[in-house]
Motif scaffolding. Structure first.
Motif, PDB file in Angstrom:
ATOM      1  N   ALA A  30       4.223   1.983  -5.839  1.00 32.97           N
ATOM      2  CA  ALA A  30       4.753   1.573  -6.048  1.00 32.97           C
ATOM      3  C   ALA A  30       5.099  -0.392  -6.155  1.00 32.97           C
ATOM      4  N   ALA A  31       5.760  -1.085  -5.549  1.00 31.44           N
ATOM      5  CA  ALA A  31       5.697  -2.427  -5.168  1.00 31.44           C
ATOM      6  C   ALA A  31       3.584  -2.781  -5.317  1.00 31.44           C
ATOM      7  N   LYS A  32       3.014  -2.327  -4.413  1.00 36.90           N
ATOM      8  CA  LYS A  32       1.557  -2.371  -5.120  1.00 36.90           C
ATOM      9  C   LYS A  32       1.148  -2.666  -6.982  1.00 36.90           C
ATOM     10  N   SER A  33       1.464  -1.649  -6.937  1.00 36.92           N
ATOM     11  CA  SER A  33       1.065  -1.747  -8.546  1.00 36.92           C
ATOM     12  C   SER A  33       1.931  -2.451  -9.218  1.00 36.92           C
ATOM     13  N   LEU A  34       2.554  -2.333  -8.763  1.00 35.01           N
ATOM     14  CA  LEU A  34       3.956  -4.142  -9.623  1.00 35.01           C
ATOM     15  C   LEU A  34       3.081  -5.232  -8.903  1.00 35.01           C
ATOM     16  N   GLY A  35       2.037  -5.688  -8.706  1.00 35.22           N
ATOM     17  CA  GLY A  35       1.694  -6.225  -8.046  1.00 35.22           C
ATOM     18  C   GLY A  35       1.718  -7.326  -6.334  1.00 35.22           C
TER      19      GLY A  35
END
Lengths: 364, 431
Positions: free
Chosen positions: B331-336
């Motif tokens: 999730a953190a990575k998908s949020l940038g």
């Protein structure tokens, strides 16, 4: 319909294959174009490869072969955090050590946005999902539906052009799920964002989607609008997977243009629409929606007699299980109207249906 | 009050309606009764362990703490003398009266059966404060029956210490049933001639430095176990169960061998003619005269204890990390967030309960660790527990050992309290 033009698609899967173990393919030759602003649902049973496709698009899995293009650019080698794709996870994945506001602020912070602007956007996103007052709470203090809204707001707050949703409503109860379906659809319409939605719940897919890709066995079995998918399934898997379906099996004995005649295993003959048959002599599965069967028709292309095996009361209608043409699980829906016909168990019913409603599909 | 209750109970009073059960007993009381039964059952379940802990754990600790202030030797041996000493100003040798009382005390003591005689413990006790005191008591006491007045000359002739006011000041000071002198000694302090507590000469200070070293070593070992344990715990948590279990066995393997065997194995590896040095010499990395001193010093203690305590860090870390779903990082990575940011801002904060638990475990175990420093620590790798053991077993100064132990215990409790204030003990996750 948007996105049908494969070359100008916003998201494009080009001959994508995926294998985890080097022996079996989880995704076999996937070609799919998704138009800008489209709500595309990947629907299929578990293990059909739909989630793998989503994960490849998000960047958490790499395609073994083939290209994935986003806005015309291949993204195979771009790490997930540089793709700028919003994602809603099955269990929301809200960070438990941060407040709701901090969760929403996170994607903006890592993009180096200033404090004032962050606060403005967080507030707007919270208002959008009607959770404006909950910014200071921790995720654990929220109900499942509220967490779902926050997860949605977090995936949208940094204004991505593409949002992926991996069975986001799976953990909610039925009423809440239906309400959230409506809200997600509403947000999609308002923002014009492209959504790729993964679910195994067909009613969810039918309610929300512009187009649905039905997955099975690592392939797209059919890609169509919801009504097309329901009314005109192209193969036996789709017919059985979407909605309720009566199945009759037999052999094609004659083909006449668009139509064909199928001899069922008990010897009776059915006139049907030739959709997906290999030709005369091949076996075929006939698919017929229960609501297209009429009781005691005056005229019909196909007329059968069946013995009522069971009645199931469902309020607005009664499901009648009849044995027809060697199939004991033949379902007929009888509307529960005041002057409607009363059906009794053991009674022999005369049933009829049009040959346009009976689709001859591949043997399954 | 009872009347008010009764009025409320009969329920005819329209204003006061109280919930009652079907048989008319107030709901609260029935609830309490039901709860009480449950509480008694719970109490019965824990009673055996509670009793066990009380007898073998709390009671000995209480005894130990008592022993660190208990001071019966002088009081038992010299009651008359202490009485006579009352009012003595401490500047000169006491009067004849005091020496007469001393002779009477010793004579009475010699009448007793040998096992009950108190002059032996007296000598040992006084010797802690003033060396040679034991000799003074022992040499004099046998001759006391033959002493003739004036006793003062008889005593001072027998041993010069009896003519030293400092000796008498010690007797007077320790002539009370409770003493602080063990704590004074444990903190590297002593009484000066005026009876003030002052620091010892620099070359006689031992314990404070040792406490500090123990603290530093424990912190260092805690940090090392964390630095070594965190990556392996993380790796185990992302592996499939089957492989993770295999790794877990490797981590737990040290638990299955005796501590002594493990420590001995470290001796084999680390000594000057040991495996590590031999290999380094043989491949030509160091010369024969450049062998590392890896043991019988601080390095030996650190290396061996880090190895031994590693599982105590890995286990709580692993159990916490296992419960953190990989979707958070995704999730953190998908949020940038870059992988580093995602790890730092999203994953790491969630492992804090495990880090806290592991650190507290390792720190508290290592601060009182005894056997490894004793075997491989040498002089610079000694810890406070070794000194406590020495006083228990060799010098037999149990009072000092008890004082050192009590200081250690209080120190650990203070640290635990501070930890609880900062992090919260509720956040500990031991698995």
């Amino acid at each position: 319909m948007v996105g049908n033009d494969h070359d100008t698609a916003f998201v494009k899967f080009d001959r994508v294959q995926k294998s985890y173990d080097g022996e079996t393919l989880v995704v076999k030759d996937l070609n799919l174009g998704i138009g800008k602003g489209e709500f595309m649902t990947m629907l299929g049973p578990s293990g059909s490869g739909k989630t793998t496709c989503l994960m490849m698009l998000a960047g958490f899995e790499t395609a073994t072969f083939g290209d994935i293009l986003l806005d015309g650019k291949p993204i195979n080698n771009i790490p997930p955090h540089k793709r700028g794709i919003g994602m809603v996870f099955q269990n929301y994945a809200l960070f438990p050590h941060m407040t709701v506001g901090e969760n929403l602020s996170f994607p903006l912070e890592v993009r180096g946005m200033g404090k004032d602007e962050r606060e403005k956007k967080v507030k707007r996103a919270l208002d959008m999902v009607e959770m404006g007052k909950f910014g200071g709470r921790r995720p654990a203090q929220l109900s499942g539906g509220q967490q779902q809204r926050i997860a949605l707001a977090r995936a949208l707050v940094f204004e991505p052009e593409l949002v992926l949703m991996d069975e986001p409503l799976g953990a909610l109860d039925k009423n809440l799920r239906e309400q959230m379906q409506f809200e997600i659809k509403h947000i999609h319409d308002n923002l014009g964002v492209t959504v790729v939605y993964v679910t195994h719940d067909q009613s969810e897919a039918l309610t929300m989607s512009d187009r649905i890709a039905v997955f099975d066995d690592g392939r797209i079995q059919q890609l169509a609008t919801p009504d097309d998918l329901y009314e005109r399934p192209e193969n036996a898997f789709v017919a059985a997977f979407i909605g309720e379906n009566n199945t009759l099996r037999g052999k094609v004995v004659g083909v006449d243009g668009d139509h064909c005649t199928v001899r069922l295993d008990d010897g009776s003959k059915v006139e049907a629409l030739a959709v997906n048959i290999e030709g005369e002599g091949a076996r075929s599965t006939l698919s017929l929606r229960p609501e297209r069967v009429s009781i005691a028709p005056e005229t019909a292309d196909n007329v059968f007699e069946g013995v009522v095996q069971e009645l199931i009361y469902l309020g607005d209608h009664i499901r009648v299980r009849v044995s027809v043409g060697g199939n004991d699980d033949f379902i007929v829906k009888v509307p529960n109207s005041a002057n409607g016909r009363q059906v009794k168990k053991g009674e022999t019913l005369k049933l009829g249906w049009s040959k346009a409603d009976c689709r001859a599909l591949d043997p399954s | 009050m009872a009347q008010a209750d009764a009025g409320a109970l009969d329920g005819r009073d329209g204003n006061v309606t109280r919930m009652v059960t079907a048989d008319g007993i107030p709901l609260k009381r029935s609830l309490q009764r039901a709860e009480r039964r449950r509480k008694i059952a719970a109490l019965l379940l824990v009673t055996p362990l509670l009793a066990f802990l009380l007898i073998v754990f709390l009671f000995p600790i209480g005894q130990m703490m008592w022993r660190s202030v208990d001071n019966p030797q002088v009081v038992n041996a010299l009651p008359r003398t202490l009485n006579a000493l009352e009012g003595w100003d401490g500047s000169e040798v006491p009067s004849e009266e005091v020496f007469a009382a001393l002779a009477a005390d010793f004579r009475e003591d010699l009448q007793r059966p040998r096992a009950d005689q108190t002059w032996g413990p007296l000598g040992v006790r006084l010797n802690y404060e003033l060396s040679a005191a034991r000799g003074a008591v022992a040499r004099t006491v046998r001759n006391v029956p033959d002493f003739e007045p004036p006793y003062r000359e008889a005593f001072t002739d027998s041993h010069r210490l009896w003519g030293d006011p400092a000796f008498w000041r010690v007797i007077q000071r320790e002539g009370r049933p409770l003493t602080a002198s063990y704590y004074v000694a444990a903190l590297d302090r002593e009484y000066d001639d005026e009876g003030n507590i002052v620091r010892r000469d620099e070359n006689r200070r031992i314990y404070v430095g040792l406490f500090m070293r123990t603290l530093a070593l424990s912190l260092g070992i805690t940090f090392l176990t964390f630095a070594l344990g965190f990556p392996i715990a993380y790796y185990m948590s992302i592996l499939p169960m089957r492989h993770a279990n295999l790794l877990m066995i490797c981590v737990l393997l040290p638990f299955w061998t005796s501590l002594l065997v493990r420590t001995t194995a470290w001796i084999v590896l680390l000594q000057q003619q040991g495996v590590i040095n031999e290999v380094l010499v043989n491949i030509g990395l160091i010369g024969d005269d450049g062998r590392f001193s890896l043991m019988y010093n601080m390095y030996g203690t650190i290396i061996a204890m880090t190895h031994i305590l590693l599982p105590f860090m890995v286990l709580p870390l692993y159990s916490v990390m296992r419960t953190i779903p990989p979707s958070y990082l995704r999730a953190a990575k998908s949020l940038g967030a870059t992988p580093t940011t995602a790890f730092r801002r999203v994953y790491f904060p969630q492992t804090l309960p495990g880090i806290g638990a592991g650190a507290v475990l390792v720190f508290i175990i290592s601060i009182g660790y005894y056997i490894t420093p004793a075997l491989v620590g040498g002089q610079s790798g000694r810890m406070i527990s070794n000194e406590i053991a020495r006083h228990m077993q060799q010098s037999l100064n149990w009072g000092l050992a008890a004082a050192l132990g009590s200081i250690l215990l209080v120190g650990v409790l203070i640290l635990y309290w501070a930890y609880n204030r900062l992090v919260g003990a509720d956040n500990l996750k031991l698995g």
